[in-house]
Structures are given as C-alpha cells and as structure tokens.
Design an enzyme around this catalytic site. Structure first.
Site, mmCIF file in Angstrom:
data_model
loop_
_atom_site.group_PDB
_atom_site.id
_atom_site.type_symbol
_atom_site.label_atom_id
_atom_site.label_comp_id
_atom_site.label_asym_id
_atom_site.label_seq_id
_atom_site.Cartn_x
_atom_site.Cartn_y
_atom_site.Cartn_z
ATOM 1 N N ASP A 7 0.810 -1.215 0.000
ATOM 2 C CA ASP A 7 0.000 0.000 0.000
ATOM 3 C C ASP A 7 0.840 1.260 0.000
ATOM 4 O O ASP A 7 0.297 2.362 -0.128
ATOM 5 C CB ASP A 7 -0.972 0.001 1.182
ATOM 6 N N ASP A 11 -11.735 -6.535 9.715
ATOM 7 C CA ASP A 11 -11.741 -7.991 9.782
ATOM 8 C C ASP A 11 -12.896 -8.508 10.640
ATOM 9 O O ASP A 11 -13.667 -9.366 10.208
ATOM 10 C CB ASP A 11 -10.393 -8.505 10.292
#
Ligand SMILES: *[C@@H]1O[C@H](CO)[C@@H](O)[C@H](O)[C@H]1NC(C)=O
Ligand SMILES: CC(=O)N[C@H]1CO[C@H](CO)[C@@H](O)[C@@H]1O
Length: 733
Positions: free
Chosen positions: A141, A447
C-alpha cells in the site's frame, strides 16, 4: 458424500471440567447479586456519608462490572478443541486439492522493513502444497519500488530456497527464522554444512543488496536497466498518488516458473493498487478487495489465506490443516473460514505489555468456537473465496472439489492492462465492494465486522490452535504502541456495536444467543472506561475524605465482596498460568488491563462519540515493527517504556499520583485519629487504593528514572497539578 463409512477429516473435543466451572461461576454470580443488594439496601441517608451521587455511581459501576462478567461467561461456557487428520486428507484428495491464493499485506516500508516482508513471503511460498495450485500476492500500500525490488530479489532466491526446504524438510521456512533456529545448527551437525553455508550466503548477499537499496531509498541505475518494469515508477508522485503497479514475478503458466531443480514454483504477484487523493483508500480492507479481484483474474484459487507481512508461517503444513476443516465431507460445507491464533515471537518471559493476548487465544477463542464461530482477526485466516465475496450459505454451495480443482480454466490468459483496471480507484464506484462484496469499509476493525457479517449469512467458523504455532509475528514493544493498537481495536469494536451489523440488535435470530454474548464483551471494551475510571478515582478520594463506601470487616455484607474479589482473581490467575504464563506475567496483565481501560478505551469512546456527532475521521495507525536500540534493550529488560508525551500517559500518571496522594493523606489522618477503628471501617477502600499504588509502581519508577524511556517531565508536572487539585477540590466540598 458423507453417510456410511464416513471418516471425518477433523475431530472436535469438549473441554473437561465444564460442569465444575459452571457451578463455580454460579456461586460468583450469587456473590455479585449480593453486592448489588448491599448497594441498593444501604443507600446512605446522613450527610457524613458524602453526596448521594457517589453511592449511585458505585452502584452503576458495579452493575456494569457484574453484567460484563456475565457476558464474559459465554466465552467460557463451552470450550472446544480441534484436531485434524492430514493423512486422511492427502489420501483422499491428493489429486484434487483446491487452488489457494495467499495474500500478504504491507503498508509502510519504514515501519515494516522489506526484509521482514519477503521473509514472510518466502515462508508461505515454501508451504508443503502443490506449487501449481498456489499463488502468492503481495499488496504494497506504499507503492514502494524498494519493496518491489525486495520481492524481485526474493523471487530469485526462492528458486534455491524452496528446493533446499524440500530436500532437508526445513522448518520453519522463513529464512531469517530458520537461520537463527536450533534446527539449522542441527543441519550443520548432520554434516550438511556446505549446503547450509551456500544457501546462507545467497541469503546474506540478497539481504545486503536489499538493505543497501532500502538505506539509499532508491534503486540503482544498474538494476533499473536490467528490469524494465521499474520504469512504471517514473509516474510515481507520492504514496497517496500513483498508478497501479502490477507485476507477475513468477508466472506458473510459463515455462520459466521453475526452481533451480526444475520443479514448478508457485505464482508470485506484486500489486500496489492505484491511489489518488480524491478517492478514499479504505486502508487494509481496500487492499484486500483489490487483491480479491486481481487474483480472481490470475489464479482464482478457491481458498484465500491472508497474513500480515510480519506474520511468517511457522508450519509448512498449515494449508493442509485448514483444508481438513473446509473439505470435510460432512461438516465442511458450513464452515466459512478457519482462523489460526496470532502468536508472537518477541514476547519476553513476563510480557510486561501483555501483548501475546494469551487468555484470548488460549481460552476465549476456544469458547467462541464452541458457541458457533470465532472472530475473523485479520491475519492467519483461511477463507472460501465465495463467502468472502458475499455468498450465502445454502444447498448450491456444496463444493465439488474434484471438478476443476480451483484453477481458473482461463488462468494465464490475462492482459496486464485489464488486470490493472481491477486495482484502480474508480473500479469500485457504484458496486457492492466494501458492502456486500469483500471486506467491509468504514470500520477500523474491518476484519471483525467482515467475519461477523459472514456469520450472519449462516456460516460458522472454526478456530484451530495447534500446539506448534502456525504463524508468528512481532508484538508491540512499547507501551504507547500497545495503547494505540488497543485504541483502534476497541474503537472499531464499539463502532460495530453501534452499526447496522450490531450483534446486540442485528444478531438475534441470525447467530446463536451464546455467540452474541461472546461478541458483546469485545464490542463493549470502549465503554468500560467509565466504570473503571470511576472505581479508580472515587473510592480513593473518599478514603482521603474519610467517607466509607464498603461494608466494615465485621459486617456480614463484607463476605460477598471478599468472596467475589478473591474468586475472580484466583480464577484469573489460574487461567493465566494454565494458558502458559507466569505469575509476574499475570500481574503485568492486570496492569495492562487497567491502563488499556483508563486510556485507550477512553479515547476510543470519545472518538467514537465524536464521529457519531460528525466531528472526526478515523485514522488507521499501524504500530511499528522496528524498535530502536535503547528501546529494544529496555524491552528485553522488561522496563516500561514511556519516553514520549501523550495524553494517554498524562491520564495514567494522574491516576497513579492521585491514588498515592489519597493513600498517604488517608494514612496520616488515620494515624492521627487512632488508626485501627478508621481502617476497620475503610479496609476495602484502603486495599483498593494500595493495590492501585502497587500496580502503578512502573509509573513512579518512570517518573524517577533517568534514561530515554522515562516519563517526560512535562507529563509529570501536568499530572501532579491535576491530581493535587482534584484531591483538594474533592476534600474541600
Ligand atoms: C515454530 O516451529 C518450530 C519447528 O519448526 C517449533 O520447534 C517451534 O516450537 C515453533 N514455534 C512456536 C512458538 O510454536
Ligand atoms: C523489535 C524487536 O524487539 N525485534 C526483535 C524480535 O525478536 C528477534 C529475535 O527473536 C530479534 O532479532 C528482533 O530484534
């Protein structure tokens, strides 16, 4: 499928002693009820007992703690343990194993050094699994060409490393971990020194080249001229503003994808999705979703494993372990994901930051598994691709593993430009990505909320905690890192409670009531700060002022307090020791429990409320994985690290000093007024205050220390002023 002669691929056993625990827990509950009864029946009427709100505040805190304790029992009510039979799996499915795509996510080369990242990549590339059915994807990223360069080097090194692993059945398969493990000494003792030195030399050379590039911060002309793909970075503007970089470093559909011995290698892909300032990137969830799409066009493995870049694989057979659950003929079809615990390498013996989450992974998650499914915790988790993409449970999902063994029939027929589009910023516009598809956006714990929504769709999940750790990572090494990490977690979990996925009002009828109860303690981490702050401040101030808030030692009402306190802590100590900790580790755990509640959770609660009112945006802070020299030394010595100014430290120091002032002040008054009688009526309060002082010893020490990690003077001064004024004000009213 199933039926006659069915032999399962995994086995589930219940914990023993459950009945005894339930009886024991019921007696504690009885004690809690008596405490409530005491509070309700002894509301003071005379003014010398202090203002009435003090009493009702305590009642509220005790109600909260009691109910919270009840919720916590759900995670201890029915523990289950899992065991797999990998030989049966190999026997039955050796030719029909599904494709597995492995996602490794990294976000910042300064915090997550490229060497650490590629060690993780190499450890998963070396899984004991048919390489032609395995693909490894690295999402970067930061879009860093250094990380790409490191991966390029790793793809060359893998050609020697993987045959080496196979030949000598090397474990663990992260080169760095292997070279420092005793098993590499074993190999040289067995007369394989030459092979070992050869591979070590290759590794060290690679490491030097990568670290040189990392330090320089750029790629040399020499390398750039050999590898044309570096020209992609010519358009790089900044981490927040760049094109998609996508490179298939090892492509199993071409003949070049072989190792030094001519065996197939798994596919290896580097991806840095497009970033533009005008598009929000959604942190790790955004990266994962881009990976899901890109991989679906390249390998489209049926199973997706995702690991954080600091979590290397410590067991080359973990894929097979996970498949024993997902491919079980009878029960596999209802399992959406298999979560392994996150274990850490860097924890010291007594874990002063309690960062191994010992009780959670050794007890509570087994309890969640027994109630229908563990949380998805973002690393070390095997998913079905279908469920991650929003599929509901139902008849049609019955997977026929034997047909099309998970490899896309069109695999390998892709145009680079088409692939890059899948990772572009605008791809997700007006799609269900981030909502019904892939990982969910807008929550700091993407998550957990994703796992929960999968469970709402009818799936269950499995927690597999083998004795030999499957994944090993790096734990926070300073107090501030830990507190910041917990702020993010508790904030995210609290947001889930307030979101439309809330287990409290959305979960009923979708997941079992037991599982709802298991989720709630995590979701309620943040609001815990209020009762905890109340309990650490008010009784101590009242002690100073001479207001008694707890029953006297001679009163029968003293018994439930003593019983609940003793049993709760004795049990918690036993549980901690049973999970493999030390007594001092438990004591440290209690301290961290307090610090998290009074600082991380408080800021998490404030931020959540501020966000609800529309004030601030979430900021995803990654915790550092590298420690400076002095910090690392103090960490090894288990000395608490402050060294920075942070409002969190101001609160912790203020509380520590406040309790010290109250205790000393009360001791002086107590002696002046004849001692025994005073302390007889104030015993519990005095004990509470004394324990708070003992638990805060590292803070007093931090104030007096002289090294870099000491408490900053400004924090000490500010905290002293606040603590002393609070005491003065309270006493004079
Ligand atoms: C990691 O794997 C090795 C075997 O390769 C094993 O000896 C070791 O105990 C494992 N580490 C942990 C923490 O379980
Ligand atoms: C940050 C930190 O302390 N890292 C250490 C983790 O443990 C390995 C070996 O166990 C050390 O080499 C690192 O320095």
């Amino acid at each position: 499928m199933g039926g006659e002669g069915y032999i399962p691929l995994f086995e589930t056993t219940r914990a023993r002693g459950t009945l005894a625990y339930r009886v024991f827990a019921s007696t504690i509950f009885l004690g809690i009820c008596m405490i409530w009864a005491y509070r309700l029946s002894h509301v003071p009427s005379e003014p010398e007992h202090g203002p009435i709100w003090v009493w009702f505040g305590l009642l509220a805190a005790e109600l909260w703690f009691g109910l919270y304790w009840v919720l916590m029992q759900a995670c201890r009510w029915r523990l289950v343990y899992r065991r797999t039979f990998k030989d049966r799996l190999s026997h039955r499915y050796d030719k029909d194993l599904p494709g597995v795509d492995i996602f490794v996510c990294t976000a910042d080369p300064a915090i997550e050094p490229p060497m650490m990242v590629i060690n993780t990549v190499l450890s998963v590339m070396a899984y004991d699994y048919p390489p032609e059915k395995m693909s490894v994807y690295l999402s970067d990223d930061a879009g860093s060409n250094i990380t790409y360069y490191a991966l390029l080097e790793a793809s060359q090194f893998a050609k020697h490393w993987i045959p080496f692993c196979r030949r000598f059945t090397v474990e663990p398969r992260s080169p760095a971990a292997y070279f420092r493990s005793p098993s590499s000494d074993q190999l040289s003792a067995n007369g394989k020194n030459e092979e070992l030195s050869a591979i070590k030399k290759l590794y060290e050379d690679m490491k030097n080249r990568i670290e040189t590039a990392h330090e320089l911060g750029r790629i040399s002309e020499d390398i750039r001229s050999k590898h044309k793909e570096f020209s992609q970075w010519d358009s790089y503007i900044s981490r927040q503003d760049h094109n998609t970089f996508l490179e298939i470093l090892i492509d199993r559909t071409t003949r070049k994808a072989v190792d030094a011995e001519g065996n197939a290698l798994s596919t290896l892909v580097y991806m840095a999705r497009e970033k533009r300032p005008q598009y929000f990137h959604n942190f790790k969830a955004g990266a994962m979703n881009a990976l899901i799409r890109v991989s679906s066009a390249i390998s489209s493995g049926r199973i997706i494993l995702n690991v954080d870049c600091d979590m290397y694989s410590n067991n080359s057979e973990s894929i097979r372990d996970a498949l024993c659950f997902l491919m079980d003929e009878e029960r596999g079809d209802e399992i959406a994901y298999v979560q392994f615990p996150q274990n850490f390498e860097n924890v010291t013996k007594n874990e002063q930051y309690s960062s191994s989450l010992r009780v959670i992974s050794e007890v509570e998650f087994h309890g969640l598994d027994g109630q229908g499914g563990v949380l998805y915790i973002g690393s070390g988790c095997f998913h079905r691709r279908d469920t991650l993409c929003g599929k509901k449970i139902g008849r049609e999902v019955i997977t026929r593993w034997s047909e099309n063994s998970g490899i896309d029939p069109n695999g390998g027929i892709y145009k680079p430009e088409e692939l890059k589009k899948l990772a572009s910023c605008s791809y997700e516009e007006n799609t269900e990505w981030g909502r019904e598809m892939g990982l969910k956006y807008g929550c700091p714990v993407e998550d957990v909320i994703t796992g929960l929504s999968i469970q709402y769709r009818g799936w269950r999940s499995v927690y597999f905690n083998p004795r030999r750790n499957a994944f090993l990572g790096v734990a926070p090494t300073t107090l501030l890192q830990l507190l910041v990490q917990h702020k993010r977690w508790s904030e995210g979990d609290f947001q889930i409670l307030l979101s439309r996925y809330s287990p409290a009002w959305h979960g009923l009828g979708k997941i079992s009531p037991g599982l709802i109860m298991c989720y709630l303690p995590y979701c309620l981490w943040a609001p815990n700060c209020l009762p905890t702050l109340y309990y650490t401040i008010i009784p101590s101030l009242c002690l100073l002022k001479g207001i008694s808030l707890f029953p006297e030692v001679t009163s029968p009402w003293f018994i439930p307090f003593a019983y609940v306190i003793f049993c709760k802590y004795a049990y918690s100590l036993a549980e901690y020791l049973w999970s493999g900790g030390t007594v001092l580790g438990w004591w440290n755990d209690q301290r961290i429990w307090l610090y998290k509640r009074t600082s991380s959770y408080l800021f998490a609660a404030i931020d959540t409320v501020a966000k609800l009112l529309g004030f601030s945006e979430t900021a995803f802070v990654i915790t550092s994985k590298v420690a400076e020299e002095g910090v690392a030394q103090r960490y090894e010595k288990e000395m608490m690290e402050f060294g920075a100014t942070s409002p969190m430290f101001t609160i912790l120091t203020t509380l520590a000093l406040l309790n010290l002032v109250c205790f000393l002040g009360a001791a002086l008054t107590g002696f002046a007024s004849g001692g025994a009688g005073f302390f007889g009526s104030m015993l519990l309060q005095a004990i509470l205050c004394a324990v708070l002082i003992l638990i805060n010893l590292p803070i007093y020490h931090g104030i007096l220390r002289k090294d870099e990690g000491k408490m900053p003077i400004s924090t000490t001064v500010a905290s002293t002023v606040i603590a002393v004024s609070a005491c003065t004000i309270f006493v004079s009213f």
